[in-house]
Design a protein around this motif. Structure first.
Motif, PDB file in Angstrom:
ATOM      1  N   VAL A 169      13.758 -28.746 -21.076  1.00  0.00           N
ATOM      2  CA  VAL A 169      14.146 -27.495 -21.900  1.00  0.00           C
ATOM      3  C   VAL A 169      15.653 -27.207 -21.670  1.00  0.00           C
ATOM      4  O   VAL A 169      15.872 -27.020 -20.325  1.00  0.00           O
ATOM      5  N   LEU A 170      16.363 -26.696 -22.503  1.00  0.00           N
ATOM      6  CA  LEU A 170      17.789 -26.201 -22.062  1.00  0.00           C
ATOM      7  C   LEU A 170      17.517 -24.564 -22.543  1.00  0.00           C
ATOM      8  O   LEU A 170      17.027 -24.287 -23.498  1.00  0.00           O
ATOM      9  N   GLU A 171      17.985 -23.671 -21.544  1.00  0.00           N
ATOM     10  CA  GLU A 171      18.008 -22.473 -21.706  1.00  0.00           C
ATOM     11  C   GLU A 171      19.671 -22.066 -21.709  1.00  0.00           C
ATOM     12  O   GLU A 171      20.259 -22.361 -20.902  1.00  0.00           O
ATOM     13  N   ALA A 172      19.870 -21.643 -23.142  1.00  0.00           N
ATOM     14  CA  ALA A 172      21.587 -21.432 -23.362  1.00  0.00           C
ATOM     15  C   ALA A 172      21.598 -19.938 -22.956  1.00  0.00           C
ATOM     16  O   ALA A 172      21.220 -19.362 -23.745  1.00  0.00           O
ATOM     17  N   GLY A 173      22.627 -20.034 -22.093  1.00  0.00           N
ATOM     18  CA  GLY A 173      23.100 -18.280 -21.855  1.00  0.00           C
ATOM     19  C   GLY A 173      22.003 -17.744 -21.019  1.00  0.00           C
ATOM     20  O   GLY A 173      21.537 -16.770 -21.414  1.00  0.00           O
ATOM     21  N   CYS A 174      21.801 -18.159 -19.846  1.00  0.00           N
ATOM     22  CA  CYS A 174      20.809 -17.739 -19.062  1.00  0.00           C
ATOM     23  C   CYS A 174      21.039 -16.425 -18.262  1.00  0.00           C
ATOM     24  O   CYS A 174      20.252 -15.655 -17.680  1.00  0.00           O
ATOM     25  N   ARG A 231      10.800 -29.469 -17.188  1.00  0.00           N
ATOM     26  CA  ARG A 231      12.128 -29.240 -16.444  1.00  0.00           C
ATOM     27  C   ARG A 231      13.234 -28.436 -17.367  1.00  0.00           C
ATOM     28  O   ARG A 231      13.177 -28.794 -18.635  1.00  0.00           O
ATOM     29  N   PHE A 232      13.844 -27.678 -16.509  1.00  0.00           N
ATOM     30  CA  PHE A 232      14.809 -26.608 -17.481  1.00  0.00           C
ATOM     31  C   PHE A 232      16.057 -26.942 -16.661  1.00  0.00           C
ATOM     32  O   PHE A 232      16.587 -27.215 -15.700  1.00  0.00           O
ATOM     33  N   THR A 233      17.059 -26.999 -17.908  1.00  0.00           N
ATOM     34  CA  THR A 233      18.585 -27.005 -17.402  1.00  0.00           C
ATOM     35  C   THR A 233      18.971 -25.699 -18.119  1.00  0.00           C
ATOM     36  O   THR A 233      18.968 -25.360 -19.423  1.00  0.00           O
ATOM     37  N   SER A 234      19.314 -24.721 -17.258  1.00  0.00           N
ATOM     38  CA  SER A 234      19.982 -23.366 -17.697  1.00  0.00           C
ATOM     39  C   SER A 234      21.459 -23.270 -17.534  1.00  0.00           C
ATOM     40  O   SER A 234      21.896 -23.570 -16.407  1.00  0.00           O
ATOM     41  N   VAL A 235      21.973 -22.900 -18.632  1.00  0.00           N
ATOM     42  CA  VAL A 235      23.469 -22.833 -18.418  1.00  0.00           C
ATOM     43  C   VAL A 235      23.817 -21.517 -18.820  1.00  0.00           C
ATOM     44  O   VAL A 235      23.327 -20.688 -19.569  1.00  0.00           O
ATOM     45  N   ASP A 236      25.184 -21.217 -18.412  1.00  0.00           N
ATOM     46  CA  ASP A 236      25.825 -19.930 -18.535  1.00  0.00           C
ATOM     47  C   ASP A 236      27.380 -20.353 -18.276  1.00  0.00           C
ATOM     48  O   ASP A 236      27.670 -20.917 -17.736  1.00  0.00           O
ATOM     49  N   VAL A 237      28.289 -19.231 -19.102  1.00  0.00           N
ATOM     50  CA  VAL A 237      29.556 -19.487 -18.876  1.00  0.00           C
ATOM     51  C   VAL A 237      30.240 -18.652 -17.469  1.00  0.00           C
ATOM     52  O   VAL A 237      31.151 -18.976 -17.034  1.00  0.00           O
ATOM     53  N   GLN A 276      27.310 -24.470 -15.219  1.00  0.00           N
ATOM     54  CA  GLN A 276      28.225 -23.751 -15.734  1.00  0.00           C
ATOM     55  C   GLN A 276      28.769 -24.472 -17.201  1.00  0.00           C
ATOM     56  O   GLN A 276      29.193 -25.643 -16.952  1.00  0.00           O
ATOM     57  N   ALA A 277      28.832 -23.879 -18.175  1.00  0.00           N
ATOM     58  CA  ALA A 277      29.090 -24.224 -19.414  1.00  0.00           C
ATOM     59  C   ALA A 277      29.460 -23.446 -20.456  1.00  0.00           C
ATOM     60  O   ALA A 277      28.740 -22.287 -20.421  1.00  0.00           O
ATOM     61  N   ASP A 278      30.393 -23.470 -21.336  1.00  0.00           N
ATOM     62  CA  ASP A 278      30.890 -22.642 -22.417  1.00  0.00           C
ATOM     63  C   ASP A 278      29.774 -23.009 -23.669  1.00  0.00           C
ATOM     64  O   ASP A 278      29.614 -24.327 -24.039  1.00  0.00           O
ATOM     65  N   ILE A 279      28.902 -22.205 -24.121  1.00  0.00           N
ATOM     66  CA  ILE A 279      28.082 -22.613 -25.192  1.00  0.00           C
ATOM     67  C   ILE A 279      28.752 -23.291 -26.426  1.00  0.00           C
ATOM     68  O   ILE A 279      27.806 -23.966 -27.096  1.00  0.00           O
ATOM     69  N   GLU A 314      33.410  -9.778 -26.584  1.00  0.00           N
ATOM     70  CA  GLU A 314      33.515 -11.180 -27.283  1.00  0.00           C
ATOM     71  C   GLU A 314      35.187 -11.313 -27.887  1.00  0.00           C
ATOM     72  O   GLU A 314      35.475 -12.295 -27.830  1.00  0.00           O
ATOM     73  N   ALA A 315      35.707 -10.193 -28.237  1.00  0.00           N
ATOM     74  CA  ALA A 315      37.137 -10.404 -28.846  1.00  0.00           C
ATOM     75  C   ALA A 315      37.964 -10.874 -27.569  1.00  0.00           C
ATOM     76  O   ALA A 315      38.968 -11.612 -27.815  1.00  0.00           O
ATOM     77  N   MET A 316      37.460 -10.433 -26.469  1.00  0.00           N
ATOM     78  CA  MET A 316      38.201 -10.756 -25.362  1.00  0.00           C
ATOM     79  C   MET A 316      38.285 -12.460 -24.828  1.00  0.00           C
ATOM     80  O   MET A 316      39.022 -12.737 -24.066  1.00  0.00           O
ATOM     81  N   ARG A 317      37.137 -12.831 -25.418  1.00  0.00           N
ATOM     82  CA  ARG A 317      36.869 -14.334 -24.996  1.00  0.00           C
ATOM     83  C   ARG A 317      37.675 -15.491 -25.755  1.00  0.00           C
ATOM     84  O   ARG A 317      38.170 -15.189 -26.551  1.00  0.00           O
TER      85      ARG A 317
END
Length: 151
Positions: free
Chosen positions: A17-22, A39-45, A69-72, A148-151
């Motif tokens: 399972v991918l949890e995107a933006g944990c 099994r979970f892979t949890s990612v966040d920027v 750590q990853a950019d979605i 979000e505009a600052m990203r």
């Protein structure tokens, strides 16, 4: 809130399972506890958020989660890597949510599932209704837009 969001959340044994933006792991603990043999892979920027999420899952004694750590918008996974994708309160922060949905969909194996939970600030209701409450929600929407505009 856990029962409202996760009353039927459970992944079969062996699922990947991918949890995107944990974020700080608020949903991660519930997901991993309710599906102890997945099994979970949890990612966040955010490295800071990931550090907090890791501390939270370790304190709960969970061993079925790995953090990355990853950019979605540029996830480092091969197509069809996951059985399930879980996204909660993430798309509302993105300027291009449809692009992210296409990226996440490409990561699903055939027959995989995606769970999306999002807020809808336009349908916020208050009792008693007040101008201050509506201003608070509008402030939240504006802060999210500016972030979000600052990203």
């Amino acid at each position: 809130m856990v029962d409202l969001l996760h009353s039927d959340t459970s992944y079969p044994s062996g699922s990947v399972v991918l949890e995107a933006g944990c974020g700080v792991g608020a949903q991660t603990v519930t997901l991993a506890q309710r599906s102890p043999h997945a099994r979970f892979t949890s990612v966040d920027v955010s490295a800071d958020s990931l550090a907090q999420a890791k501390r939270t899952t370790e304190a709960a004694g969970l061993t079925n989660v790995q953090f990355q750590q990853a950019d979605i918008f540029a996830l480092p996974f091969a197509p069809e890597s996951f059985d399930h994708v879980f996204v909660c309160f993430v798309l509302e922060h993105l300027s291009r949510p449809m692009e992210v949905l296409a990226i996440l969909n490409s990561l699903l194996r055939p027959g995989g599932t995606m769970t999306l939970i999002e807020g809808d600030h336009a349908s916020a209701y208050f009792h008693p209704d007040s101008r201050a409450a509506h201003m608070a929600i509008q402030c939240l929407v504006e802060l999210q837009r500016l972030a979000e505009a600052m990203r």
